[in-house]
Design a protein around this motif. Structure first.
Motif, mmCIF file in Angstrom:
data_model
loop_
_atom_site.group_PDB
_atom_site.id
_atom_site.type_symbol
_atom_site.label_atom_id
_atom_site.label_comp_id
_atom_site.label_asym_id
_atom_site.label_seq_id
_atom_site.Cartn_x
_atom_site.Cartn_y
_atom_site.Cartn_z
ATOM 1 N N ASP A 113 -5.790 -0.918 -4.894
ATOM 2 C CA ASP A 113 -5.223 -1.521 -3.687
ATOM 3 C C ASP A 113 -6.196 -2.531 -3.086
ATOM 4 N N GLU A 114 -5.993 -3.796 -3.374
ATOM 5 C CA GLU A 114 -6.861 -4.879 -2.920
ATOM 6 C C GLU A 114 -8.333 -4.536 -3.130
ATOM 7 N N SER B 299 0.834 -1.213 0.000
ATOM 8 C CA SER B 299 0.000 0.000 0.000
ATOM 9 C C SER B 299 0.863 1.254 0.000
HETATM 10 MG MG MG Z 1 -2.042 -2.826 2.155
#
Ligand code: MG
Ligand code: ADP
Length: 248
Positions: A156-157, A44
């Motif tokens: 991000d995910e 991240s």
């Molecule tokens: Mg992360």
């Protein structure tokens, strides 16, 4: 467009010392790249640096040679936790960036309509986020990011909180859209299958300090299909990535 990370390091103060979250990461991203690695390896942080939300302690990130100094309309960001404006409808959320960009009302409506349709939310254009399922909220976040037509998508995910079936549907939809626009995508996930299914290259990161462990080419054709997902070639690459992540 190309994102270039050049010797990017990030450290944070920790108990009187410093903690190295990223250690000299160099990476060029064009096309579709996924990033996997254990929790805390700096995925991240790396994406936030590309988004211009965080400045690296040292090193630089450039987009087509231009150093990144902050967020910009060339980079659309999609987080795991939807981050929708709760007081705006689906349409309002998707139109938001277009309004900021000064697009006239009628055109804005038209563009929003297109992307809401693309993600299959036409029947919910007037719904507020709180009335939507997780998958629908994430579709809305995707439509909102697409609407401003960024040349780069930073994700991000994005599907991390969704059930397996919804996840597969959104993966396929993302790839369908990608195959027509071929924009640059940096997609972070902790799901090895997802990483291999989507990407041309999988970047495996390691922790303590956060760094690139290995870059694995995914030599499988697009469009990716269920047949590919279930093929021995896919399994072989998945196993290779799995090994790099869990036995590093
Ligand atoms: Mg992360
Ligand atoms: P990942 O996304 O791979 O799980 P992160 O990039 O979120 O990892 O975090 C990498 C490491 O940096 C973690 O150990 C995290 O605790 C630390 N970290 C991230 N942001 C900060 C911050 N603002 N201050 C202190 N430590 C941070």
């Amino acid at each position: 467009m190309k994102i270039s990370f050049q010797q990017v390091s990030q450290s944070f103060p920790l108990q009187g010392g410093t903690f190295t979250a990223l250690d000299r990461v160099s990476l060029d991203i064009e096309e579709f790249v996924t990033v996997v690695g254990p929790s805390g390896c700096g995925k991240s942080t790396l994406m936030n640096i590309a988004a211009g939300l965080v400045s690296p302690t040292s090193g630089r990130v450039a987009v087509d040679g231009e150093e990144v100094h902050g967020p910009g309309p060339d980079r659309g960001v999609i987080f795991q936790q939807y981050a929708l404006f709760p007081w705006l409808t689906v349409r309002g959320n998707v139109e938001f960036g277009l309004r900021l960009a000064g697009m006239p009302r009628a055109r804005r409506r038209e563009v929003a309509e297109h992307y809401i349709d693309l993600v299959g939310l036409s029947d919910f254009a007037d719904a507020l986020p709180k009335t939507l399922s997780g998958g629908m909220k994430q579709r809305c976040a995707i439509a909102r990011a697409y609407a401003v037509d960024p040349k780069i998508l930073l994700m991000d995910e994005p599907f991390g909180a969704l059930d397996a079936l919804t996840r597969v549907q959104l993966q396929d939809q993302l790839l369908r859209t990608w195959s027509s626009d071929r924009r640059t995508v940096m997609f972070i996930t902790h799901d090895v299958d997802e990483a291999v299914y989507l990407a041309r290259r999988v970047v495996v990161m390691a922790a303590r300090p956060g760094r690139i462990q290995q870059v694995i080419e995914v030599d499988l054709p697009y469009p990716r299909t269920e047949e590919i997902r279930l093929s021995p070639e896919f399994a072989a690459i998945r196993n290779q990535v799995w090994h790099a992540v869990y036995h590093q």
